[in-house]
Design an enzyme around this catalytic site. Structure first.
Site, PDB file in Angstrom:
ATOM      1  CB  SER A 414      -1.095   0.102   0.912  1.00 36.11           C
ATOM      2  OG  SER A 414      -0.578  -0.558   2.310  1.00 36.11           O
ATOM      3  CG  HIS A 435      -3.290  -0.886  -3.394  1.00 43.61           C
ATOM      4  ND1 HIS A 435      -3.563   0.540  -3.045  1.00 43.61           N
ATOM      5  CD2 HIS A 435      -3.020  -1.423  -1.998  1.00 43.61           C
ATOM      6  CE1 HIS A 435      -3.917   0.722  -1.676  1.00 43.61           C
ATOM      7  NE2 HIS A 435      -3.419  -0.457  -0.853  1.00 43.61           N
ATOM      8  CD  GLU A 447      -4.718   3.116  -5.590  1.00 42.24           C
ATOM      9  OE1 GLU A 447      -5.192   4.417  -5.657  1.00 42.24           O
ATOM     10  OE2 GLU A 447      -4.092   2.617  -4.746  1.00 42.24           O
ATOM     11  CG  ASN A 485      -4.020   4.140   0.948  1.00 40.57           C
ATOM     12  OD1 ASN A 485      -5.336   3.863   1.227  1.00 40.57           O
ATOM     13  ND2 ASN A 485      -3.227   3.089   1.138  1.00 40.57           N
TER      14      ASN A 485
END
Ligand code: NAI
Length: 671
Positions: A414, A435, A447, A485
């Site tokens: 991540s 991801h 992702e 994120n």
């Protein structure tokens, strides 16, 4: 007369087959043009002494996909009303036909397609697994608008009809028959024969069951409407999603007056579709289609997937891939964790599949592989081990010599840059980021992280694989936090700062929920795990010169890890946050603005850094990766809708009051 989308075939039994083959399109849609043609055709057929009329699709994929959603974009009330009135007049004509009318369905039948069928005397469909019927309008911020709301309730009763219309979910042929939505189901090869048999019948005047008559009775209706409304209110706020409330109110007020209910239905949908909420949900629909188109299934289909790391993410990824039909082996250094992985997978399959045989077939596709034998057979290896670059690299070095020549190595990291991880590989081009988001089964986005070193074909293939497992792929540049994120973190950290200032966690979460977020930031931080939050925050803080709240560091140090150990900002009992319903805060507007401004500010920074290709993809990523209020159309759309200048003024105000973190990013200039 020749029509663009329809053709008419009269057979020797005096049955008129109305064949729908929408020009230059893979699916049939009820566009204005198709509706106008149909209206004209119905008038002609009604003149002739036809025994029956059968609607049949000439597309192999399905019956009718519904209205033409393109026509909803930017539509105003008047234009919407005339489009819907046209739909109504067509459906009313079908219902009033002198001859018997039959809808013959194979494959999907959605929205307007189901409404057209409901206007027919009989509906028959194939028992194929591809056959599914739905009224999904609510997902677009509207409700059935071609007479379907009244006709669906009349045909299957309010409970089943509201379940379909308020969830938008599709039902299979067997259930459709059980609910009496369809009159007959049969094997696809016998469908035409069944339709011909129905053609010999007279049009029916359907009697409602005693139960449904009671449920529709004025007195009970009032009581039931309240209950249904309360259930809806738990999922969707009226001010954000007015459609379900309007639908219930139509039924409540007008069900005893069918003509009136139809008229009011048209007005209600015209009002809704022109409203910003529906317009944004239509936008979200197109964004979803755009993401789907980024992965071409035909390009690549792996046979064997090997997942390394059977923890929260790896375990769920392995289970999801097996559920989607792939042969999967899952490896973990700890056999006890693997046992739990398999147990969790069983729970997922049981919940999703319900059928014992299907569950056991799916379990057969998932193998616990402590020693990692699957590495040698896999076409894709998904790595989901600890978030530590050196641990990941040493794993890569040990598996690369055993991997198949063209196998892809996908990491679920991540935060670690792909270039760092790839530097230890002999073939760095084979490493790509894939991801996933937590929980894997619920979050639609993945992702696809591409580093400088990533091979273009690898990226395309992994995007194709994402579509095979029904996820939405978004290509994202490798940079700290990637897209989702990175945008989420300042919002979470602002929430933690407010908590440290003494604002109750419940108030902070409520402010976000009121905005339309699916979960408040404080509860989200607890759910992700405060240690995970801290490690991602540290990486982002270092890269983007931000501050990590001391509160977070202190909590992790003192063993407050969130939901996983039952103590975080909230305490947890049986996985449920224990919230104080009496806590409140006077300035909720400020709380909400602080949260959202931090989020949209970072979104503009991502535009500036070209993390994704454009604004639309950014909005799509944030909606499908975080659940960002879909009716607002995404963070960048939110800036446009709220007025960029107004938001900038608010940013400046907070900067003065609270400090430099509210400095506008240069990315605002690009919006
Ligand atoms: P976790 O700690 O639940 O699971 C990691 C698993 O990997 C453990 O079961 C461990 O025994 C195993 N493992 C560690 N080294 C190994 C090795 N060399 N060989 C075999 N197994 C090994 O961690 P989690 O949360 O599942 O995270 C995994 C990855 O996914 C990390 O890179 C994380 O950043 C990423 N991620 C985590 C998300 C989350 O919400 N937890 C969301 C998205 C990505």
């Amino acid at each position: 007369m020749d029509y663009m989308h329809w053709s008419i075939k009269q057979d020797e039994n005096n049955i008129c087959w109305l064949l729908f083959d929408y020009k230059d399109s893979a699916t049939n849609i009820l566009s204005t043009q198709a509706l106008e043609e149909l209206k004209d055709i119905l008038e002609q057929i009604n003149e002739a002494e036809t025994q029956a009329l059968i609607f049949k699709s000439m597309k192999s994929t399905g019956f009718i996909a519904g209205a033409n959603i393109n026509e909803f974009v930017g539509i105003d009330y008047q234009a919407a009303l005339s489009l819907i009135t046209l739909g109504h007049s067509v459906m009313n004509k079908i219902e009033a036909m002198k001859c018997t009318t039959i809808s013959m369905i194979h494959g999907f039948c959605m929205g307007g397609g189901t409404e057209l069928s409901l206007a027919c005397d009989y509906i028959i469909c194939s028992d194929d697994s591809a056959t599914r019927l739905s009224l999904p309008e609510v997902k677009l911020g509207i409700h059935p608008g071609f007479g379907g709301s009244y006709r669906c309730i009349r045909r299957i009763g309010p409970l089943a009809a509201f379940d379909m219309m308020l969830t938008g979910r599709s039902i299979n042929a067997k259930l459709a028959k059980k609910l009496k939505l369809v009159d007959e189901i049969t094997a696809q090869r016998q469908l035409e024969r069944a339709a011909i048999a129905f053609a010999a019948k007279k049009p029916v005047s359907r009697q409602q069951s005693i139960k449904n008559r009671l449920l529709n009775n004025t007195l009970i209706r009032g009581f039931l409407a309240k209950k249904i409304t309360a259930k809806v209110a738990k999922k969707a706020a009226k001010k954000h999603y007015p459609a379900p409330y309007k639908l219930i109110s139509l039924w409540l007020k007008y069900y005893d007056f069918p003509r009136k209910m139809l008229e009011k239905e048209a007005i209600s949908v015209a009002e809704l579709v022109a409203d910003p909420s529906a317009q944004n949900l239509v936008r979200v629909y197109f964004l979803q289609e755009q993401l789907k188109s980024l992965g071409d299934k035909k390009l690549f289909k792996p046979l064997h997937i090997h997942v390394i790391g059977g923890g929260i993410m790896g375990g769920d990824i392995a289970a999801w891939c097996a559920y989607k039909g792939f042969q999967v082996s899952v490896q973990d250094q700890d056999p006890a964790i693997l046992a739990k992985t398999i147990e969790r997978a069983y729970q997922l399959f049981s919940k999703k599949l319900r059928d014992k045989r299907l569950i056991s077939n799916t379990m057969d596709r998932l193998t616990a592989d402590h020693k990692g034998y699957g590495v040698e057979h896999a076409d894709i290896i998904i790595e989901a081990i600890f978030e530590d670059a050196s641990v990941k690299q040493s794993l890569y070095q040990s598996i690369e010599p055993r991997m198949k020549k063209n196998a892809i190595l996908a990491t679920n990291t991540s935060s670690i840059p792909l270039e760092t991880l790839a530097s230890c590989l002999k073939k760095p081009g084979r490493l790509v980021g894939l991801h996933f988001f937590n929980p894997v089964a619920l979050m639609p986005l993945v992702e696809i992280i591409h580093g400088e070193q990533s091979d273009k074909k690898t990226i395309k293939n992994i995007a194709a694989f994402s579509r095979h497992i029904d996820k939405l792929p978004l290509a994202v540049k490798s940079s700290p936090g990637f897209l989702v994120n990175r945008i989420l973190m300042p919002y979470l950290l602002e929430a933690i700062l407010m908590y440290a200032e003494g604002i109750p966690a419940e108030a902070i979460d409520k402010a976000a929920l009121d905005f339309g977020m699916p979960m408040g930031p404080i509860e989200l931080a607890d759910t992700v795990g405060l240690d995970v939050c801290l490690s991602v925050a540290n990486i982002l803080a270092e890269s983007y010169h931000k501050q990590v709240p001391e509160q977070l560091e202190h909590m992790v140090k003192t063993g407050y890890l969130g939901k996983k150990n039952n103590k975080g900002f909230y305490s947890y009992q049986n996985g449920k946050a224990q919230k104080d319903s009496t806590s409140s805060y006077r300035n909720m507007t400020d709380v909400q603005q602080r949260l959202i401004l931090m989020l949209v500010n970072e979104a503009t920074a991502c535009l500036r850094d070209k993390i994704v290709d454009n604004e639309d993809l950014l909005d799509a990523g944030v909606i499908f990766g975080t659940g960002f209020a879909p009716f607002r159309g995404g963070p960048i759309k939110y800036i446009h809708d709220s007025g960029k200048h107004d938001l900038q003024v608010q940013m400046d105000g907070f900067k003065e009051q609270l400090g430099e973190r509210f400095t506008q990013d240069n990315g605002w200039e690009l919006v």
